[in-house]
Design a protein around this motif. Structure first.
Motif, PDB file in Angstrom:
ATOM      1  N   LEU A 135       0.850  -1.185   0.000  1.00  0.00           N
ATOM      2  CA  LEU A 135       0.000   0.000   0.000  1.00  0.00           C
ATOM      3  C   LEU A 135       0.892   1.244   0.000  1.00  0.00           C
ATOM      4  N   VAL A 136       0.762   2.050  -1.052  1.00  0.00           N
ATOM      5  CA  VAL A 136       1.561   3.267  -1.212  1.00  0.00           C
ATOM      6  C   VAL A 136       0.640   4.462  -0.965  1.00  0.00           C
ATOM      7  N   THR A 137       0.920   5.218   0.094  1.00  0.00           N
ATOM      8  CA  THR A 137       0.044   6.330   0.468  1.00  0.00           C
ATOM      9  C   THR A 137       0.845   7.622   0.594  1.00  0.00           C
ATOM     10  N   GLY A 138       0.118   8.723   0.756  1.00  0.00           N
ATOM     11  CA  GLY A 138       0.748  10.026   0.941  1.00  0.00           C
ATOM     12  C   GLY A 138      -0.134  11.116   0.383  1.00  0.00           C
ATOM     13  N   GLN A 139       0.259  12.356   0.629  1.00  0.00           N
ATOM     14  CA  GLN A 139      -0.552  13.494   0.240  1.00  0.00           C
ATOM     15  C   GLN A 139      -0.608  13.623  -1.279  1.00  0.00           C
ATOM     16  N   PRO A 140      -1.563  14.373  -1.805  1.00  0.00           N
ATOM     17  CA  PRO A 140      -1.629  14.579  -3.253  1.00  0.00           C
ATOM     18  C   PRO A 140      -0.340  15.193  -3.782  1.00  0.00           C
ATOM     19  N   GLY A 141       0.080  14.708  -4.958  1.00  0.00           N
ATOM     20  CA  GLY A 141       1.240  15.298  -5.620  1.00  0.00           C
ATOM     21  C   GLY A 141       2.567  14.664  -5.286  1.00  0.00           C
ATOM     22  N   LEU A 142       2.579  13.592  -4.499  1.00  0.00           N
ATOM     23  CA  LEU A 142       3.840  12.968  -4.097  1.00  0.00           C
ATOM     24  C   LEU A 142       4.381  11.992  -5.136  1.00  0.00           C
ATOM     25  N   GLY A 143       3.625  11.690  -6.171  1.00  0.00           N
ATOM     26  CA  GLY A 143       4.095  10.754  -7.180  1.00  0.00           C
ATOM     27  C   GLY A 143       3.891   9.302  -6.793  1.00  0.00           C
ATOM     28  N   LYS A 144       2.777   9.010  -6.136  1.00  0.00           N
ATOM     29  CA  LYS A 144       2.513   7.631  -5.708  1.00  0.00           C
ATOM     30  C   LYS A 144       2.351   6.700  -6.910  1.00  0.00           C
ATOM     31  N   THR A 145       1.604   7.160  -7.904  1.00  0.00           N
ATOM     32  CA  THR A 145       1.398   6.327  -9.095  1.00  0.00           C
ATOM     33  C   THR A 145       2.705   6.127  -9.844  1.00  0.00           C
ATOM     34  N   ALA A 146       3.474   7.191 -10.006  1.00  0.00           N
ATOM     35  CA  ALA A 146       4.764   7.065 -10.699  1.00  0.00           C
ATOM     36  C   ALA A 146       5.676   6.082  -9.974  1.00  0.00           C
ATOM     37  N   PHE A 147       5.657   6.122  -8.657  1.00  0.00           N
ATOM     38  CA  PHE A 147       6.470   5.188  -7.874  1.00  0.00           C
ATOM     39  C   PHE A 147       6.009   3.754  -8.099  1.00  0.00           C
ATOM     40  N   ALA A 148       4.690   3.529  -8.035  1.00  0.00           N
ATOM     41  CA  ALA A 148       4.165   2.173  -8.204  1.00  0.00           C
ATOM     42  C   ALA A 148       4.437   1.659  -9.612  1.00  0.00           C
ATOM     43  N   VAL A 149       4.295   2.521 -10.616  1.00  0.00           N
ATOM     44  CA  VAL A 149       4.562   2.113 -11.995  1.00  0.00           C
ATOM     45  C   VAL A 149       6.038   1.776 -12.175  1.00  0.00           C
ATOM     46  N   ARG A 150       6.928   2.600 -11.608  1.00  0.00           N
ATOM     47  CA  ARG A 150       8.364   2.309 -11.698  1.00  0.00           C
ATOM     48  C   ARG A 150       8.675   0.949 -11.053  1.00  0.00           C
ATOM     49  N   ALA A 151       8.073   0.712  -9.881  1.00  0.00           N
ATOM     50  CA  ALA A 151       8.285  -0.573  -9.204  1.00  0.00           C
ATOM     51  C   ALA A 151       7.744  -1.730 -10.036  1.00  0.00           C
ATOM     52  N   ALA A 152       6.558  -1.554 -10.619  1.00  0.00           N
ATOM     53  CA  ALA A 152       5.945  -2.626 -11.406  1.00  0.00           C
ATOM     54  C   ALA A 152       6.785  -2.971 -12.622  1.00  0.00           C
ATOM     55  N   HIS A 153       7.291  -1.989 -13.319  1.00  0.00           N
ATOM     56  CA  HIS A 153       8.138  -2.266 -14.486  1.00  0.00           C
ATOM     57  C   HIS A 153       9.425  -2.968 -14.068  1.00  0.00           C
ATOM     58  N   GLY A 154       9.957  -2.545 -12.940  1.00  0.00           N
ATOM     59  CA  GLY A 154      11.185  -3.181 -12.471  1.00  0.00           C
ATOM     60  C   GLY A 154      10.998  -4.627 -12.050  1.00  0.00           C
ATOM     61  N   LEU A 155       9.777  -4.987 -11.668  1.00  0.00           N
ATOM     62  CA  LEU A 155       9.493  -6.343 -11.188  1.00  0.00           C
ATOM     63  C   LEU A 155       8.788  -7.211 -12.227  1.00  0.00           C
ATOM     64  N   ALA A 156       8.518  -6.662 -13.404  1.00  0.00           N
ATOM     65  CA  ALA A 156       7.673  -7.360 -14.381  1.00  0.00           C
ATOM     66  C   ALA A 156       8.205  -8.754 -14.715  1.00  0.00           C
ATOM     67  N   GLU A 157       9.513  -8.911 -14.820  1.00  0.00           N
ATOM     68  CA  GLU A 157      10.068 -10.215 -15.197  1.00  0.00           C
ATOM     69  C   GLU A 157       9.757 -11.299 -14.178  1.00  0.00           C
ATOM     70  N   ARG A 158       9.533 -10.909 -12.953  1.00  0.00           N
ATOM     71  CA  ARG A 158       9.233 -11.900 -11.914  1.00  0.00           C
ATOM     72  C   ARG A 158       7.791 -12.401 -12.013  1.00  0.00           C
ATOM     73  N   TYR A 159       6.980 -11.759 -12.842  1.00  0.00           N
ATOM     74  CA  TYR A 159       5.564 -12.115 -12.923  1.00  0.00           C
ATOM     75  C   TYR A 159       5.186 -12.386 -14.386  1.00  0.00           C
ATOM     76  N   PRO A 160       5.611 -13.534 -14.902  1.00  0.00           N
ATOM     77  CA  PRO A 160       5.429 -13.835 -16.328  1.00  0.00           C
ATOM     78  C   PRO A 160       3.983 -14.082 -16.733  1.00  0.00           C
ATOM     79  N   ASP A 161       3.084 -14.329 -15.781  1.00  0.00           N
ATOM     80  CA  ASP A 161       1.695 -14.605 -16.130  1.00  0.00           C
ATOM     81  C   ASP A 161       0.878 -13.332 -16.330  1.00  0.00           C
TER      82      ASP A 161
END
Length: 763
Positions: A131-157
């Motif tokens: 769960l990624v939380t924080g005030q508006p404008g902190l870049g929560k979505t950008a952080f989650a997207v960066r993490a997801a792309h970095g982990l994509a190979e671990r989730y081949p399905d």
């Protein structure tokens, strides 16, 4: 799988389960207990109502029934035959693919590393939910997207991303989201249950067999989120939300904060180029500060500059420096700081919105729920509830140790703009009510330190401070608020309230001499006395102001001018006590200006005024003046004369003063002991000085008078050095240096020198 095939598989599983239970001699209730299942679940499976039970359910049944290897395999085959078979899905539908990663993403390295480690080893058997939380404008979505792309190979399905529209009205319906997810997983729409619970169960069944990453962006609340979370299997779920979602169980929480200044500057460099930033390094730092280190604001400013390659960074910084234009300037295309904040503001109930916007009227960097309640015109309990909700939504920042809250700078500007929703007359009344309430509390709190008066008049006895410790904490925490209230009350014509508060602060001010704001307090009280036409009060508060200039602001020129004004008024009204105090404060200013002979004359005149005054208060004033005159003589190298004067002070202390409290007389006695000890030190009679210093130190510490105890500690350390007790002296010097530094005391430099000398000499 066709409907007929699924029905056949369910029937086969039900028949097998009934037969195995019968051979084991168990009732449905007994089987349910052994397998850790509900009786209803067992009954539904035996009636063929359950679509292909999950592997962990089958494993639990096998453990309870012990059917042997063949029986276990047959049961699993029948269960697998009833499970939904996804269609081949080489890639997620376009609407569910991960958003594009931002190439110039900056910072958050430690959080990303922690998240990667969690994906490798969740630490539990349950599928991890981040769960990624924080005030508006902190870049929560950008952080989650960066993490997801970095982990994509671990989730081949598959990697699926869904916008839950938590900041819209209405947010996404979990029932509809589940349909989208199931279709993305290849489940035919005509096989998907109609109800939310059925869809959630089916999605958990599908997800349990897949190594999948799920990004659920902008979650509204726990109720929306819970049906979407896998219950088993190797699925990683990333959730972003502006809300804290404190009711969500078992989540790994990442609470993002603002960037550091150097990280903000690094983001500028990545967007507009390092050469441009290096050419205006200070302007880049200023821009980062004006953006409040908020990632969205920094990115908007950077992209504005990127679109205008000829524009100087200093020009944009000058625009942002104007608070009235700052939010207008922080927009680039469809990116707007104001719009981002407005989404969250629009979701609040009317009272929470009122608390948020009116809290911007509080003075100082933070505020208490009590101040918020007064400004919003609501109860303390409602204000506490609203403040907690606003903190959970990222619109306020809670203090980690105290029940206080603060704004991010840009959020404060946004919330202040919303004051346009309020009636100006209503706002003025709320501010006046808040100011008068605050002054009444401040007056009552300060009276805890007055040895001649008892605390009275607090506006809310249920929450009033008890004792000097609580009173001091309140006065310190709310300093900005009651100082602002003092000025507002003066402007609104509440002169008596201003004067009463300042008078109550007289004794407390001695315990907080390091506060420069005392000059502001007594400037206001002098103005109030003049507005009331009270010349005696004017003389009193001019003397308080002269004291503040001398000891707190360290502006002896203003101190002397103010003492002269006090002297003139005191003579006009025939107030011998204030005339004596004016001479004393004037002498202190003259001494600091290096005019020592004049200072001695003024002190002698002060002592004469007090000696001629029969009032009991004059005896205390005479004690103070004799001590001050003796200290002045000692500073001029006349320690023997100083000792004689301080012996007179000691005699006055022994005789006592009718009508004065023992506590007050003890303070004067301990102050006299300190002076006597310094005189004896000036005569190199160190052994006689030590016990006097120890008595004074204990007395001031007991009374909580740090402004007086720390100089005594320094003098005791010096005395111990002269007596050859090096280890004890050095420890006390270190303590004195710390205590004096905390108060910005004039003698802290002396403590530093003594300690350096002790270290050099090894003593």
């Amino acid at each position: 799988m066709s409907t007929g095939t699924a029905d056949s598989a369910r029937g086969e599983f039900a028949s097998l389960l009934r037969g195995l239970r019968g051979r084991a001699g168990l009732s449905q209730e007994e089987l349910a207990h052994r397998a850790g299942l509900s009786v209803r679940a067992v009954a539904d499976m035996e009636r063929g109502r359950t679509r292909g039970p999950q592997r962990r359910t089958v494993a639990a049944l096998v453990a309870a029934l012990a059917p042997g290897e063949a029986g276990a395999e047959a049961l699993e085959r029948a269960a697998a035959g009833g499970r939904p078979r996804p269609r081949a899905t080489p890639a997620a539908p376009a609407g569910l693919r991960l958003p594009r990663d931002v190439g110039d993403f900056t910072a958050r390295d430690a959080d990303l590393a922690r998240l990667r480690a969690l994906a490798v080893d969740p630490g539990t058997g349950d599928p991890p939910v981040v769960l990624v939380t924080g005030q508006p404008g902190l870049g929560k979505t950008a952080f989650a997207v960066r993490a997801a792309h970095g982990l994509a190979e671990r989730y081949p399905d598959g990697q699926l991303a869904v916008d839950l529209h938590g900041t819209r009205t209405p947010p996404a319906d979990p029932r509809e989201v589940l349909l989208v997810l199931l279709r993305a997983c290849g489940i035919a729409e005509n096989t998907v249950p109609q109800d939310t619970e059925g869809r959630a169960d089916l999605f958990r069944t599908v997800a349990a067999e897949r190594r999948m990453l799920l990004l659920l962006d902008d979650a509204a609340d726990e109720d929306q989120l819970r049906p979407l979370l896998p219950a088993a299997g190797p699925v990683l779920t990333l959730v972003t939300s502006r809300n804290a979602l404190t009711g969500l169980e078992g989540a790994h929480r990442f609470s993002l904060g603002v960037l550091r200044r150097e990280e903000s500057v690094a983001l500028f460099s990545r967007v507009i180029g390092p050469e441009r930033v290096a050419a205006e390094a200070q302007a880049a730092r200023d821009l980062a500060d004006l953006c409040g280190q908020l990632p969205l604001a920094v990115r908007i400013a950077a992209q504005r500059l990127a679109a205008r390659p000829q524009e100087r960074l200093a020009r944009l910084a000058a625009q942002l420096a104007d608070e009235g234009r700052r939010l207008d300037a922080l927009r680039a295309g469809d990116l707007q700081v104001r719009a981002t904040f407005a989404l969250s503001y629009g979701l609040l109930d009317p009272l929470a919105r009122r608390v948020l916007r009116r809290a911007t009227l509080a003075a100082g960097p933070d505020f208490s729920p009590q101040t918020a309640a007064l400004l919003a015109g609501t109860t303390l309990r409602e204000a506490e509830r609203c403040a907690e909700e606003l903190a959970d939504r990222g619109l306020l920042q809670p203090d980690p140790a105290a029940e206080r809250y603060r704004f991010h700078d840009l959020l404060r500007l946004f919330a202040a703009e919303q004051l346009a929703e309020d009636d100006p007359a209503g706002l003025a009344r709320a501010q006046e009510t808040t100011a008068l309430w605050t002054l009444a509390r401040a007056t009552a709190a300060a009276l805890h330190f007055d040895p001649e008066r008892s605390p009275a008049g607090d506006p809310d006895r249920a929450t009033a401070p008890h004792g000097t410790e609580e009173a001091r904490s309140w006065l310190e925490e709310e300093r900005a608020q009651w100082l602002d209230a003092l000025g507002r009350a003066l402007a609104d014509g509440h002169h008596r309230e201003v004067l009463d508060t300042a008078e109550a602060m007289h004794w407390f001010s001695d315990r907080a001499q390091e506060w420069e704001q005392w000059a502001r307090v007594f400037l206001d009280s002098v103005a109030a006395a003049r507005a009331l036409g009270s010349r005696r009060d004017e003389a009193v508060h001019l003397n308080y102001l002269a004291w503040a200039y001398n000891l707190c602001v360290r502006d002896p020129a203003s101190g002397l001018a103010t003492a002269r004004a006090a002297l003139a008024v005191a003579r006009e009204v025939g107030d011998l006590l204030q005339e004596g105090w004016a001479h004393g404060y004037g002498a202190g200013a003259l001494q600091r200006l290096g005019r020592h002979e004049e200072a001695e004359t003024w002190l002698e005149e002060s002592a004469d005024c007090h000696r001629r005054n029969p009032a009991p208060q004059a005896r205390l004033a005479e004690l103070s003046t004799l001590n001050a005159l003796g200290a002045h003589l000692r500073s001029m190298g006349r320690a023997g004369e100083a000792l004689d004067l301080h012996r007179r002070s000691e005699a006055l202390c022994r005789v006592g003063i009718p009508g004065q409290s023992a506590e007050l007389l003890a303070l004067y006695r301990d102050n006299t002991f300190h002076h006597l000890a310094r005189d004896l030190g000036g005569l190199e009679r160190w052994a006689e000085a030590e016990p006097l210093l120890r008595r004074a130190l204990v007395g001031f510490e007991t009374a909580g008078m740090a402004a007086w105890s720390e100089p005594v500690r320094l003098d005791l350390a010096i005395t111990l050095r002269r007596l050859g007790r090096s280890a004890e002296a050095r420890a006390m010097l270190e303590a004195a240096r710390r205590g004096l530094a905390e108060q910005s005391h004039p003698r802290q430099a002396e403590a530093e020198l003594e300690l350096m000398e002790a270290i050099r000499s090894g003593s």
